[in-house]
Motif scaffolding. Structure first.
Motif, PDB file in Angstrom:
ATOM      1  N   LEU A 168     -27.411   3.793  12.089  1.00 21.53           N
ATOM      2  CA  LEU A 168     -28.071   5.004  12.547  1.00 21.53           C
ATOM      3  C   LEU A 168     -29.112   4.629  13.599  1.00 21.53           C
ATOM      4  CD1 LEU A 168     -28.637   7.003   9.232  1.00 21.53           C
ATOM      5  CD2 LEU A 168     -26.893   7.385  10.991  1.00 21.53           C
ATOM      6  N   VAL A 169     -29.070   5.307  14.737  1.00 19.80           N
ATOM      7  CA  VAL A 169     -30.023   5.038  15.817  1.00 19.80           C
ATOM      8  C   VAL A 169     -30.692   6.341  16.218  1.00 19.80           C
ATOM      9  CG1 VAL A 169     -28.766   3.039  16.694  1.00 19.80           C
ATOM     10  CG2 VAL A 169     -28.210   5.304  17.570  1.00 19.80           C
ATOM     11  N   GLY A 170     -31.944   6.268  16.587  1.00 17.54           N
ATOM     12  CA  GLY A 170     -32.677   7.454  17.025  1.00 17.54           C
ATOM     13  C   GLY A 170     -32.729   8.547  15.980  1.00 17.54           C
ATOM     14  N   GLY A 171     -32.769   8.161  14.714  1.00 19.03           N
ATOM     15  CA  GLY A 171     -32.821   9.135  13.637  1.00 19.03           C
ATOM     16  C   GLY A 171     -31.481   9.295  12.956  1.00 19.03           C
ATOM     17  N   THR A 172     -30.692  10.304  13.371  1.00 21.40           N
ATOM     18  CA  THR A 172     -29.432  10.597  12.682  1.00 21.40           C
ATOM     19  C   THR A 172     -28.198  10.306  13.544  1.00 21.40           C
ATOM     20  OG1 THR A 172     -29.520  12.909  13.411  1.00 21.40           O
ATOM     21  CG2 THR A 172     -30.521  12.377  11.275  1.00 21.40           C
ATOM     22  N   ASN A 173     -28.373   9.747  14.727  1.00 22.91           N
ATOM     23  CA  ASN A 173     -27.226   9.428  15.574  1.00 22.91           C
ATOM     24  C   ASN A 173     -26.482   8.226  15.005  1.00 22.91           C
ATOM     25  OD1 ASN A 173     -27.904  11.403  17.609  1.00 22.91           O
ATOM     26  ND2 ASN A 173     -29.569  10.033  18.194  1.00 22.91           N
ATOM     27  N   GLU A 174     -25.175   8.350  14.913  1.00 23.06           N
ATOM     28  CA  GLU A 174     -24.362   7.275  14.340  1.00 23.06           C
ATOM     29  C   GLU A 174     -23.718   6.451  15.443  1.00 23.06           C
ATOM     30  OE1 GLU A 174     -20.112   6.976  12.208  1.00 23.06           O
ATOM     31  OE2 GLU A 174     -21.561   8.204  11.101  1.00 23.06           O
ATOM     32  N   LEU A 175     -24.046   5.177  15.481  1.00 24.55           N
ATOM     33  CA  LEU A 175     -23.438   4.238  16.413  1.00 24.55           C
ATOM     34  C   LEU A 175     -22.540   3.304  15.616  1.00 24.55           C
ATOM     35  CD1 LEU A 175     -23.281   2.990  19.273  1.00 24.55           C
ATOM     36  CD2 LEU A 175     -25.198   1.515  18.619  1.00 24.55           C
ATOM     37  N   SER A 176     -21.284   3.197  16.024  1.00 23.23           N
ATOM     38  CA  SER A 176     -20.351   2.359  15.283  1.00 23.23           C
ATOM     39  C   SER A 176     -19.443   1.617  16.246  1.00 23.23           C
ATOM     40  CB  SER A 176     -19.508   3.202  14.309  1.00 23.23           C
ATOM     41  OG  SER A 176     -18.725   4.139  15.011  1.00 23.23           O
ATOM     42  N   ALA A 177     -18.898   0.500  15.778  1.00 25.95           N
ATOM     43  CA  ALA A 177     -17.954  -0.286  16.559  1.00 25.95           C
ATOM     44  C   ALA A 177     -17.049  -1.033  15.597  1.00 25.95           C
ATOM     45  CB  ALA A 177     -18.689  -1.279  17.466  1.00 25.95           C
ATOM     46  N   TYR A 178     -15.826  -1.313  16.040  1.00 28.15           N
ATOM     47  CA  TYR A 178     -14.946  -2.115  15.200  1.00 28.15           C
ATOM     48  C   TYR A 178     -14.035  -2.999  16.036  1.00 28.15           C
ATOM     49  CZ  TYR A 178     -10.828   1.022  15.816  1.00 28.15           C
ATOM     50  OH  TYR A 178      -9.776   1.732  16.316  1.00 28.15           O
ATOM     51  N   TYR A 179     -13.642  -4.085  15.413  1.00 30.33           N
ATOM     52  CA  TYR A 179     -12.620  -4.968  15.965  1.00 30.33           C
ATOM     53  C   TYR A 179     -11.470  -4.976  14.971  1.00 30.33           C
ATOM     54  CZ  TYR A 179     -10.037  -9.228  17.005  1.00 30.33           C
ATOM     55  OH  TYR A 179      -9.032 -10.114  17.276  1.00 30.33           O
ATOM     56  N   GLY A 180     -10.258  -4.763  15.460  1.00 32.10           N
ATOM     57  CA  GLY A 180      -9.107  -4.706  14.577  1.00 32.10           C
ATOM     58  C   GLY A 180      -7.931  -5.488  15.130  1.00 32.10           C
ATOM     59  N   VAL A 181      -6.999  -5.794  14.244  1.00 34.36           N
ATOM     60  CA  VAL A 181      -5.750  -6.450  14.622  1.00 34.36           C
ATOM     61  C   VAL A 181      -4.597  -5.658  14.009  1.00 34.36           C
ATOM     62  CG1 VAL A 181      -4.344  -8.539  14.477  1.00 34.36           C
ATOM     63  CG2 VAL A 181      -6.826  -8.728  14.747  1.00 34.36           C
ATOM     64  N   TYR A 182      -3.668  -5.251  14.857  1.00 34.48           N
ATOM     65  CA  TYR A 182      -2.495  -4.484  14.428  1.00 34.48           C
ATOM     66  C   TYR A 182      -1.255  -5.317  14.742  1.00 34.48           C
ATOM     67  CZ  TYR A 182       1.053  -0.768  14.448  1.00 34.48           C
ATOM     68  OH  TYR A 182       2.170  -0.005  14.230  1.00 34.48           O
ATOM     69  N   GLU A 183      -0.394  -5.512  13.727  1.00 28.28           N
ATOM     70  CA  GLU A 183       0.798  -6.338  13.900  1.00 28.28           C
ATOM     71  C   GLU A 183       2.024  -5.582  13.406  1.00 28.28           C
ATOM     72  OE1 GLU A 183      -0.757  -9.468  11.399  1.00 28.28           O
ATOM     73  OE2 GLU A 183      -0.865 -10.800  13.133  1.00 28.28           O
ATOM     74  N   ARG A 184       3.099  -5.661  14.193  1.00 28.06           N
ATOM     75  CA  ARG A 184       4.362  -5.032  13.825  1.00 28.06           C
ATOM     76  C   ARG A 184       5.497  -5.940  14.273  1.00 28.06           C
ATOM     77  NH1 ARG A 184       6.053   0.936  15.816  1.00 28.06           N
ATOM     78  NH2 ARG A 184       4.979   0.100  17.631  1.00 28.06           N
ATOM     79  N   SER A 185       6.453  -6.192  13.401  1.00 31.59           N
ATOM     80  CA  SER A 185       7.475  -7.200  13.679  1.00 31.59           C
ATOM     81  C   SER A 185       8.592  -6.686  14.572  1.00 31.59           C
ATOM     82  CB  SER A 185       8.070  -7.722  12.367  1.00 31.59           C
ATOM     83  OG  SER A 185       8.711  -6.684  11.651  1.00 31.59           O
ATOM     84  N   ALA A 186       8.855  -5.390  14.583  1.00 34.59           N
ATOM     85  CA  ALA A 186       9.975  -4.858  15.366  1.00 34.59           C
ATOM     86  C   ALA A 186       9.534  -3.584  16.066  1.00 34.59           C
ATOM     87  CB  ALA A 186      11.180  -4.605  14.482  1.00 34.59           C
ATOM     88  N   ALA A 187       8.740  -3.732  17.116  1.00 32.95           N
ATOM     89  CA  ALA A 187       8.228  -2.586  17.858  1.00 32.95           C
ATOM     90  C   ALA A 187       9.178  -2.238  19.004  1.00 32.95           C
ATOM     91  CB  ALA A 187       6.839  -2.898  18.402  1.00 32.95           C
ATOM     92  N   HIS A 188       9.230  -0.955  19.328  1.00 28.55           N
ATOM     93  CA  HIS A 188      10.103  -0.486  20.404  1.00 28.55           C
ATOM     94  C   HIS A 188       9.308   0.414  21.339  1.00 28.55           C
ATOM     95  CE1 HIS A 188      13.623  -2.055  18.267  1.00 28.55           C
ATOM     96  NE2 HIS A 188      13.149  -1.468  17.177  1.00 28.55           N
ATOM     97  N   TYR A 189       9.222   0.023  22.592  1.00 24.72           N
ATOM     98  CA  TYR A 189       8.601   0.829  23.633  1.00 24.72           C
ATOM     99  C   TYR A 189       9.600   1.003  24.771  1.00 24.72           C
ATOM    100  CZ  TYR A 189       4.063   0.333  21.334  1.00 24.72           C
ATOM    101  OH  TYR A 189       3.028   0.393  20.425  1.00 24.72           O
TER     102      TYR A 189
END
Length: 262
Positions: A34-55
């Motif tokens: 929480l910053v400046g009172g009630t403002n929510e600041l968030s961040a994330y790092y993620g890893v997504y893996e899929r063995s048979a993706a199709h684009y």
């Protein structure tokens, strides 16, 4: 907040025959403050893996590293929710370079009858600009919820530009009514038009114009008790010429829901 997950795959052979799906994994580390009172600041790092993706421009094993930052809050009648996302990684022998951003802002006239709120939602998500260049630019929304646009689920969060002005009023303390219009374009005409969750519409990649279509939305929410709420939502979607040429047509949606929580 840390998450290490492996989704479940349903077998559809008998009751309760789901099993772990080793073809997909998702892991994430998220921080919030929480910053400046009630403002929510968030961040994330993620890893997504899929063995048979199709684009459209690549197939194979997909590994995406995800970076996300978000700021949400409210003050003096204004409210805001702003988010930016980057995706890097590989898909088969090709590299992934994708990005997206979104914002929801508004102002509520607390001193007026029905407390009207004027809102504006803006979204953009990258598409793949050139086939065969060794790079995949299509943003992957991972596990999208159609409610972010509307429950109708007519559009996906890939290769997208989305502008949605809205007006929300509260005729009663427990009742809110929202009217909105969503305007949709492609970020690049080289990539396809996408529907939920991120399915390319056949015959649209490299064809037609940026304009995808528009939708009108009417939604009412009512809180019967602190634990019980209901909603009715109606959406009319008008397709653009690119979708019409690909066999698409205008659609209507009506949904009703009842929620009980404790």
């Amino acid at each position: 907040i840390g998450i290490a997950s492996q989704p479940v795959q349903y077998q559809d052979g008998r009751h309760f025959d789901d099993k772990s799906n080793s073809d997909a994994r998702f892991h994430m580390l998220r921080v919030e403050r929480l910053v400046g009172g009630t403002n929510e600041l968030s961040a994330y790092y993620g890893v997504y893996e899929r063995s048979a993706a199709h684009y459209l421009d690549a197939d194979g094993e997909e590994t995406r590293q995800l970076l996300d930052a978000r700021l949400g809050g409210a003050a003096q009648g204004f409210d805001w929710d702003v988010e930016a996302m980057l995706q890097r990684g590989s898909l088969g022998s090709k590299t992934i370079r994708a990005w997206a951003g979104g914002s929801r802002t508004g102002y509520t006239f607390d001193t007026l009858a029905w407390k009207p709120r004027i809102g504006l939602q803006l979204d953009i998500a990258s598409g793949d600009r050139q086939a065969g260049d060794g790079r995949v630019g299509t943003f992957n929304p991972l596990f999208p919820n159609g409610y972010y646009f509307s429950l109708a689920g007519y559009t996906g969060y890939s290769n997208l530009i989305h502008v949605k002005p809205s007006i929300t009023v509260k005729p009663l303390a427990m009742l809110s009514v929202q009217t909105a219009v969503g305007l949709l374009w492609r970020q690049t005409t080289a990539d396809a038009v996408y529907t939920q969750p991120n399915l390319a519409v056949a015959g649209t990649a490299g064809q037609g114009e940026r304009w995808t279509g528009a939708y009108a939305q009417l939604r009412t929410d009512y809180a019967f008790t602190p634990n019980l709420s209901g909603a009715v939502e109606a959406v009319h979607y008008t397709v653009g010429q690119t979708l019409r040429d690909a066999g698409g047509h205008d659609s209507n949606y009506l949904g009703m829901e009842l929620k009980f929580s404790w």
